[in-house]
Design a protein around this motif. Sequence first.
Motif, PDB file in Angstrom:
ATOM      1  N   ASP A  62     -73.527 135.990 -33.490  1.00 47.00           N
ATOM      2  CA  ASP A  62     -72.470 135.136 -32.673  1.00 47.00           C
ATOM      3  C   ASP A  62     -72.795 133.546 -33.163  1.00 47.00           C
ATOM      4  N   ALA A  63     -72.085 133.127 -34.149  1.00 49.96           N
ATOM      5  CA  ALA A  63     -72.374 131.966 -34.726  1.00 49.96           C
ATOM      6  C   ALA A  63     -72.005 130.722 -33.635  1.00 49.96           C
ATOM      7  N   ARG A  64     -71.000 130.927 -32.890  1.00 50.96           N
ATOM      8  CA  ARG A  64     -70.739 130.076 -31.965  1.00 50.96           C
ATOM      9  C   ARG A  64     -71.767 129.669 -30.937  1.00 50.96           C
ATOM     10  N   LEU A  65     -72.121 130.727 -30.211  1.00 47.04           N
ATOM     11  CA  LEU A  65     -73.378 130.727 -29.672  1.00 47.04           C
ATOM     12  C   LEU A  65     -74.427 129.900 -30.080  1.00 47.04           C
ATOM     13  N   LEU A  66     -74.709 130.658 -31.367  1.00 42.11           N
ATOM     14  CA  LEU A  66     -75.968 129.874 -32.149  1.00 42.11           C
ATOM     15  C   LEU A  66     -75.821 128.411 -32.094  1.00 42.11           C
ATOM     16  N   VAL A  78     -84.630 128.424 -33.230  1.00 41.16           N
ATOM     17  CA  VAL A  78     -83.653 128.710 -32.259  1.00 41.16           C
ATOM     18  C   VAL A  78     -84.109 128.609 -30.937  1.00 41.16           C
ATOM     19  N   MET A  79     -85.161 129.120 -30.461  1.00 41.77           N
ATOM     20  CA  MET A  79     -85.410 128.911 -28.921  1.00 41.77           C
ATOM     21  C   MET A  79     -86.708 128.033 -28.989  1.00 41.77           C
ATOM     22  N   SER A  80     -86.922 127.060 -28.143  1.00 44.22           N
ATOM     23  CA  SER A  80     -88.144 126.420 -28.211  1.00 44.22           C
ATOM     24  C   SER A  80     -89.451 127.133 -27.773  1.00 44.22           C
ATOM     25  N   GLY A  81     -90.555 126.841 -28.084  1.00 42.54           N
ATOM     26  CA  GLY A  81     -91.815 127.116 -27.527  1.00 42.54           C
ATOM     27  C   GLY A  81     -92.057 126.474 -26.278  1.00 42.54           C
ATOM     28  N   ASN A  82     -91.437 125.670 -25.821  1.00 40.52           N
ATOM     29  CA  ASN A  82     -91.771 124.989 -24.667  1.00 40.52           C
ATOM     30  C   ASN A  82     -91.009 125.925 -23.466  1.00 40.52           C
ATOM     31  N   CYS A  83     -91.802 126.238 -22.468  1.00 43.03           N
ATOM     32  CA  CYS A  83     -91.160 127.227 -21.623  1.00 43.03           C
ATOM     33  C   CYS A  83     -90.017 126.336 -20.656  1.00 43.03           C
TER      34      CYS A  83
END
Length: 158
Positions: free
Chosen positions: A19-23, A82-87
């Motif tokens: 999902d390129a748009r979501l990315l 893509v997803m931060s390591g910060n909770c």
Amino acid sequence: MTRRARNRLRGLAVCARTDARLLLRVLGWRLALPILKHAVPVRTLAGWMAAVPQPSPGASVEPRLARVDALRLMLTHGGRVVMSGNCLERSLVLYRFLGEAGAEPRLVMGVNRAGGAVGGHAWIELDGEPIEDTPETTFAPVVVFGAGGEARRAGARE
């Protein structure tokens, strides 16, 4: 190119094909949240990130499930690019996009007092169960943000 860099690029390619748009939207928040979390109160951020799905009449549930699956894939294949390591950052992104998908996530913020030190943690719950994040330490929920970003004290009746 190192093996680590190749693996990151492969993970990004998997996310883009899914999902390129979501990315692109997730990456936009990935860049903005490290700054916003220091400039804006969490209650305001939760309100901004809260998303209420707007289903069309007769819309099927499959697109929403596909969005949840795409987010799950981005968590596993996208890595920290893509997803931060910060909770808090990670939870705010999941709160937004799971809400858009109609999944009714709850953003939970908790504390732990171990050995005299106080630690904080943020996580997402669906149907009362934490997703993707099971901290080794037990955190006592303090505040929960539900649909629309409304906050309530943990343990208060809904």
